[in-house]
Design an enzyme around this catalytic site. Structure first.
Site, PDB file in Angstrom:
ATOM      1  N   SER A  57       0.806  -1.219   0.000  1.00 55.70           N
ATOM      2  CA  SER A  57       0.000   0.000   0.000  1.00 55.70           C
ATOM      3  C   SER A  57       0.837   1.267   0.000  1.00 55.70           C
ATOM      4  O   SER A  57       0.302   2.368  -0.119  1.00 55.70           O
ATOM      5  CB  SER A  57      -0.970   0.011   1.190  1.00 55.70           C
ATOM      6  OG  SER A  57      -0.305  -0.051   2.419  1.00 55.70           O
ATOM      7  N   CYS A 267      -8.342  -0.758   5.862  1.00 58.30           N
ATOM      8  CA  CYS A 267      -7.634   0.311   5.168  1.00 58.30           C
ATOM      9  C   CYS A 267      -8.339   0.668   3.851  1.00 58.30           C
ATOM     10  O   CYS A 267      -9.414   1.229   3.867  1.00 58.30           O
ATOM     11  CB  CYS A 267      -6.166  -0.087   4.967  1.00 58.30           C
ATOM     12  SG  CYS A 267      -5.076   1.319   4.663  1.00 58.30           S
ATOM     13  N   HIS A 359      -4.636  -1.072  10.422  1.00 62.68           N
ATOM     14  CA  HIS A 359      -4.064  -2.387  10.132  1.00 62.68           C
ATOM     15  C   HIS A 359      -4.052  -3.264  11.378  1.00 62.68           C
ATOM     16  O   HIS A 359      -3.120  -3.191  12.180  1.00 62.68           O
ATOM     17  CB  HIS A 359      -2.624  -2.239   9.622  1.00 62.68           C
ATOM     18  CG  HIS A 359      -2.512  -1.638   8.260  1.00 62.68           C
ATOM     19  ND1 HIS A 359      -2.024  -2.341   7.183  1.00 62.68           N
ATOM     20  CD2 HIS A 359      -2.837  -0.414   7.797  1.00 62.68           C
ATOM     21  CE1 HIS A 359      -2.043  -1.556   6.104  1.00 62.68           C
ATOM     22  NE2 HIS A 359      -2.535  -0.392   6.464  1.00 62.68           N
ATOM     23  N   GLU A 361      -3.362  -6.326  11.579  1.00 62.71           N
ATOM     24  CA  GLU A 361      -2.326  -7.375  11.524  1.00 62.71           C
ATOM     25  C   GLU A 361      -0.997  -6.887  12.090  1.00 62.71           C
ATOM     26  O   GLU A 361      -0.283  -7.647  12.730  1.00 62.71           O
ATOM     27  CB  GLU A 361      -2.140  -7.871  10.095  1.00 62.71           C
ATOM     28  CG  GLU A 361      -1.321  -6.984   9.184  1.00 62.71           C
ATOM     29  CD  GLU A 361      -2.011  -5.707   8.777  1.00 62.71           C
ATOM     30  OE1 GLU A 361      -1.320  -4.777   8.304  1.00 62.71           O
ATOM     31  OE2 GLU A 361      -3.240  -5.613   8.915  1.00 62.71           O
TER      32      GLU A 361
END
Length: 392
Positions: A57, A267, A359, A361
């Site tokens: 990204s 996102c 995010h 993760e």
């Protein structure tokens, strides 16, 4: 956009960063030599630079690290979030002279050279950050080696001729070309369709640990392609670019919502969810990037420290519920950024769908938002149970 010349450079090789407002910062070459153009943004994480560099990204962006000392832990293949470094360019103040970690397999400098990433070091990153913070993210260029000697007017002309981030659809540049499958690593729930708009490996690993066979699909996939994997849910990933330029993916997502398939987006996937619901999106002045962004989960009242990389946001009423302009029932803003009241999450009340702007993760941390993956699993299981009950 780059035209790098791979190869190691002397510590004294010249480089210059040129911003579109004409501001210039002289420094030393770092990484590959040549010219790179992109949107200059700053990331505030003091660790996790490898995650930033290999996050798709960040494609199209020249990333400035606000932490002054970068590269001390080197690079290793295990921590890569994708197959290569995606940033358009890299700006640091003091690069480490050597990698000092037992897991390092190469230096950061060598990795930048290997992937043709043009960078600059030895500049006042605090001054550049303040410039961007005051003026907003802007186009810029790094010129190193012989390109550092180009006429200043020519350098600025190249910068201002580069495309702005607004209006760009970059998902095709970062998505997989062909579908692939990551098997579940625990008791299997079913197939999950992941639209790869620039997905990170950590995300896929987290979804597999929930019990999903994760089918990673190209960004060009149709709803029929999604249906073909017989999914119990659909996930839209993070990714680069302007959500207003992704009408095709939004249209596919509307078919997902019409079919009442459980949906989770992060996102870029949050922005596209907003647009599928009928909401608008807009470009932030300088965006949110880094691993220290405070977000309020309105359902629990808990403040999470979260990892971000977004330059666009969803426009939505911050208080109460409101009807989806596209007819998907009631919606609420589920999470809010505490620094500037930006929408950081959406939850639909009448369809099994939600999203967050950040995010969860975050392999390098923080880990406050990992619960969102479990929340999605619960939504999928509840939907399966409801379908089974209805079929009796």
């Amino acid at each position: 956009m780059t035209s790098p010349t791979p190869g190691a450079q002397s510590p004294l090789t010249s480089a210059v960063l040129v911003l579109e407002d004409g501001t210039r910062y002289a420094g030393r070459a770092y990484g590959a030599l040549g010219t790179t153009l992109g949107e200059v943004v700053f990331a505030t994480g003091m660790s996790g630079y490898q995650e930033t560099l290999t996050d798709p990204s960040y494609a199209g962006q020249i990333v400035l690290q606000t932490a002054p000392h970068i590269g001390n832990t080197g690079m290793n293949r295990e921590d890569d979030e994708s197959s290569k470094i995606w940033v358009a360019g890299y700006i640091v103040r003091d690069p480490a002279r050597r990698a000092s970690n037992w897991r390092a397999e190469e230096s950061l400098d060598d990795a930048l050279v290997r992937d043709g990433i043009v960078g600059i070091s030895g500049v006042d990153t605090r001054a550049i950050t303040r410039r961007i913070r005051d003026r907003g993210a802007m186009r810029g260029g790094i010129f190193s080696g012989s390109d550092a000697g180009l006429d200043a007017d020519e350098q600025l002309r190249r910068v201002t001729a580069a495309p702005e981030m607004a209006g760009q659809n970059l998902s095709a540049e970062v998505s997989v070309a062909q579908a692939r499958v990551i098997p579940a690593t625990t008791d299997r729930i079913g197939n999950l369709a992941v639209l790869d708009l620039g997905v990170k490996q950590s995300t896929l690993d987290n979804l597999a640990r929930l019990g999903f066979d994760v089918h990673v699909l190209p960004q060009s996939s149709s709803f029929a392609d999604i249906r073909a994997v017989d999914p119990v849910g659909v996930f839209y990933s993070n990714g680069p670019g302007d959500p207003s330029a992704s009408a095709t993916q939004v249209a596919v997502l509307r078919e997902v919502l019409d079919a009442r398939l459980p949906y989770f987006g992060i996102c870029f996937g949050n922005q596209l969810f907003g647009r599928a619901l009928g909401l608008g999106t807009y470009k932030l002045a300088f965006g949110h990037r880094g691993i220290n962004q405070p977000v309020l989960d309105r359902a629990t009242g808990r403040v999470e420290i979260t990892a971000h990389n977004h330059g666009f946001a969803v426009e939505a009423p911050l208080e109460g519920t409101f009807p989806s302009p596209n007819g998907y029932g009631l919606v609420e803003v589920s999470h809010i950024g505490l620094n500037d009241q930006v929408v950081e999450g959406l939850r639909a009340h009448d369809i099994p769908a939600f999203s967050v702007q950040y995010h969860p993760e975050a392999a390098a941390g923080p880990h406050d938002a990992h619960y969102l993956f479990d929340r999605f699993r619960d939504v999928v299981l509840a939907n399966l149970a409801q379908a089974q009950e209805g079929g009796k």
